[in-house]
Design a protein around this motif. Structure first.
Motif, mmCIF file in Angstrom:
data_model
loop_
_atom_site.group_PDB
_atom_site.id
_atom_site.type_symbol
_atom_site.label_atom_id
_atom_site.label_comp_id
_atom_site.label_asym_id
_atom_site.label_seq_id
_atom_site.Cartn_x
_atom_site.Cartn_y
_atom_site.Cartn_z
ATOM 1 N N HIS A 10 -3.618 11.189 2.155
ATOM 2 C CA HIS A 10 -2.633 12.085 1.548
ATOM 3 C C HIS A 10 -1.771 11.414 0.465
ATOM 4 N N PRO A 11 -1.254 10.202 0.671
ATOM 5 C CA PRO A 11 -0.453 9.589 -0.411
ATOM 6 C C PRO A 11 -1.223 9.482 -1.721
ATOM 7 N N LEU A 12 -2.480 9.060 -1.651
ATOM 8 C CA LEU A 12 -3.298 8.961 -2.856
ATOM 9 C C LEU A 12 -3.579 10.331 -3.449
ATOM 10 N N GLU A 21 1.005 3.878 -3.170
ATOM 11 C CA GLU A 21 0.400 5.143 -2.746
ATOM 12 C C GLU A 21 -1.129 5.038 -2.715
ATOM 13 N N THR A 22 -1.616 3.883 -2.314
ATOM 14 C CA THR A 22 -3.058 3.657 -2.223
ATOM 15 C C THR A 22 -3.369 3.106 -0.837
ATOM 16 N N PRO A 23 -3.591 3.971 0.154
ATOM 17 C CA PRO A 23 -3.849 3.495 1.516
ATOM 18 C C PRO A 23 -5.053 2.556 1.567
ATOM 19 N N GLU A 47 -5.180 10.784 6.114
ATOM 20 C CA GLU A 47 -5.008 9.353 5.859
ATOM 21 C C GLU A 47 -4.869 9.069 4.364
ATOM 22 N N HIS A 100 -1.757 13.033 -3.338
ATOM 23 C CA HIS A 100 -0.563 13.548 -4.030
ATOM 24 C C HIS A 100 -0.337 12.809 -5.349
ATOM 25 N N LYS A 101 -0.591 11.520 -5.362
ATOM 26 C CA LYS A 101 -0.463 10.759 -6.604
ATOM 27 C C LYS A 101 -1.453 11.281 -7.651
ATOM 28 N N HIS A 130 0.823 -1.208 0.000
ATOM 29 C CA HIS A 130 0.000 0.000 0.000
ATOM 30 C C HIS A 130 0.858 1.260 0.000
ATOM 31 N N ASP A 131 1.997 1.220 0.704
ATOM 32 C CA ASP A 131 2.886 2.381 0.722
ATOM 33 C C ASP A 131 3.472 2.653 -0.667
#
Length: 445
Positions: free
Chosen positions: A350-352, A327-329, A348, A354-355, A323-324
């Motif tokens: 945020h990674p997605l 970038e898909t929590p 929670e 930004h992607k 998942h890290d």
């Protein structure tokens, strides 16, 4: 490398489409591997003996999940250059035309399918031409595996030449392009068509035979080629797949191993110690064994000592790494056990987010270029003035929105003169604000 009317380059060397077979071979190999992994080909080599191979296709699930978030509620708008009545009318006509083109070409479905293809392969493309039969702009998404591009020096944003290759059966080749191949033989089940475009000329090849060589009818290259994620100073992009390959393979291996352990624990292994011969030991229900002195029999407990929990902890660690890296929590898949909302939910995700922002920067530029080419070609073919061809791409919200609160904010902005009714309506997905306001006025009259 620009071709002249006799199919030769400016340097005098003959250009043959077959020479493209060896060009970009590494890029095409990456496409093949990424597509195979997306389709579930995760295990290298053949199965050995009774080896168990479970396949959990998180690559497909992740790509489709990100695409669903990315492509939610996209709109093309045409902002007027100034506030004059003529400019307002031109912007409205251009916006209605783009909406008609989108509907005629089913762009919502085409864009979604193309986005999945772009995320998997690493590159995407659109082709914009004029359809004589429908008397309108036609938009398609050619397979980037058959595209070859040349750009200007070190400026990867300026394409100066495109070659597009695809195959047709002889009947289609004759019907679409007037190509009449030689008598059909065992190796003539299809015809390889190559279109070569630059901003001045268009060439059509069937195999290595030049069929047409004429002036470019549009005066521009009718292709938009864009990367999934831009590699620094590179033309071709980066796929979403490579970052997930190792975690998914290790996850498949660990879960396959855990599955085997659990199966064996349900069918326990009998262990005999200090037994030299087994000829009188029957393997059947209710069998009674006579064991020699100092011999003993017991069942092997594969679950003792918490060994299974170690496997589960390892699987969870791989799962987190997957998942890290993608970038898909996990919460993006709906696993909101903590009931997060508002700022906590945004952090929670945020990674997605930004992607998606990185991808939207690239897609917005590609869609604006596609709109520009479509408007230019329509103007050339119909004479309708649509310049300056400037459009804006509006993206839907990723996080859940309080529509009532947004409506109240828009009402206050319109009432205070900080925003027009047209802009406020566009935010709520109204495709034709003028027609909507006319209906409102008619109802209130």
């Amino acid at each position: 490398m620009t071709t002249s009317q006799n199919g030769r380059t400016q340097s005098g060397a003959a250009f043959l489409p077959s020479s493209l077979d060896k060009r970009d071979s590494e890029r095409r190999e990456h496409y093949r591997r990424n597509l195979a992994f997306y389709n579930g080909e995760h295990w290298p080599g053949r199965t050995r003996g009774r080896e168990r191979r479970l396949t959990f296709n998180y690559a497909k699930a992740s790509v489709e999940k990100v695409t669903s978030y990315l492509m939610a509620d996209i709109r093309s708008t045409v902002p007027p250059v100034d506030s004059s009545a003529d400019e307002q009318e031109r912007a409205r006509r251009a916006e209605r035309l783009l909406a008609d083109i989108a509907e005629a070409n089913s762009l919502d479905q085409l864009d979604f399918d193309s986005e999945i293809d772009t995320a998997v392969l690493g590159d995407g493309a659109y082709k914009i031409t004029w359809d004589e039969e429908r008397n309108s702009v036609r938009i398609t998404a050619p397979d980037v595996q058959g595209l070859h591009c040349w750009w200007v020096g070190d400026d990867v944003n300026r394409i100066r030449r495109v070659a597009s290759r695809y195959t047709l059966d002889p009947e289609e080749a004759r019907e679409l392009h007037g190509v009449r191949p030689a008598a059909r033989g065992p190796n003539q089940s299809h015809v390889t068509i190559t279109e070569v475009w630059d901003d001045k000329r268009f060439q059509l090849w069937a195999g290595d035979a030049l069929v047409r060589d004429e002036a470019n009818p549009y005066g521009l290259i009718p292709f938009v080629v864009y990367p999934n994620i831009r590699a620094p100073k590179q033309f071709w992009g980066v796929s979403d797949i490579p970052a997930m390959v190792e975690p998914i393979r290790e996850l498949n291996r660990a879960l396959s191993q855990l599955s085997m352990i659990l199966e064996l624990s349900g069918n326990p292994i009998a262990v005999l110690e200090n037994v030299d011969q087994s000829q009188d030991i029957a393997i059947q229900p209710g069998a009674v064994w006579e064991l020699p002195d100092r011999a003993r029999a017991y069942l092997l407990d594969l679950l003792q000592g918490g060994g299974v929990q170690l496997h589960i902890d390892y699987v969870n660690a791989i799962y987190r790494a997957l998942h890290d890296l993608s970038e898909t929590p996990r919460i993006a898949f709906g696993d909101n056990r903590q009931g997060l909302s508002g700022v906590a939910l945004e952090m929670e995700l945020h990674p997605l987010l930004h992607k998606l922002r990185r991808k939207r920067l690239i897609r917005a530029a590609a869609y604006r270029k596609r709109n520009e080419i479509a408007l230019r070609i329509h103007e050339q073919m119909t004479g309708e003035q649509l310049a300056p061809y400037r459009t804006s791409i509006e993206w839907g919200a990723v996080l859940p929105q309080d529509q009532a609160q947004i409506a109240r904010q828009e009402i206050e902005l319109v009432r205070s003169g900080l925003r027009s009714k047209r802009t406020a309506m566009a935010r709520f997905g109204v495709s034709d604000p003028e027609a909507e306001m006319a209906m409102i006025d008619a109802e209130m009259a």
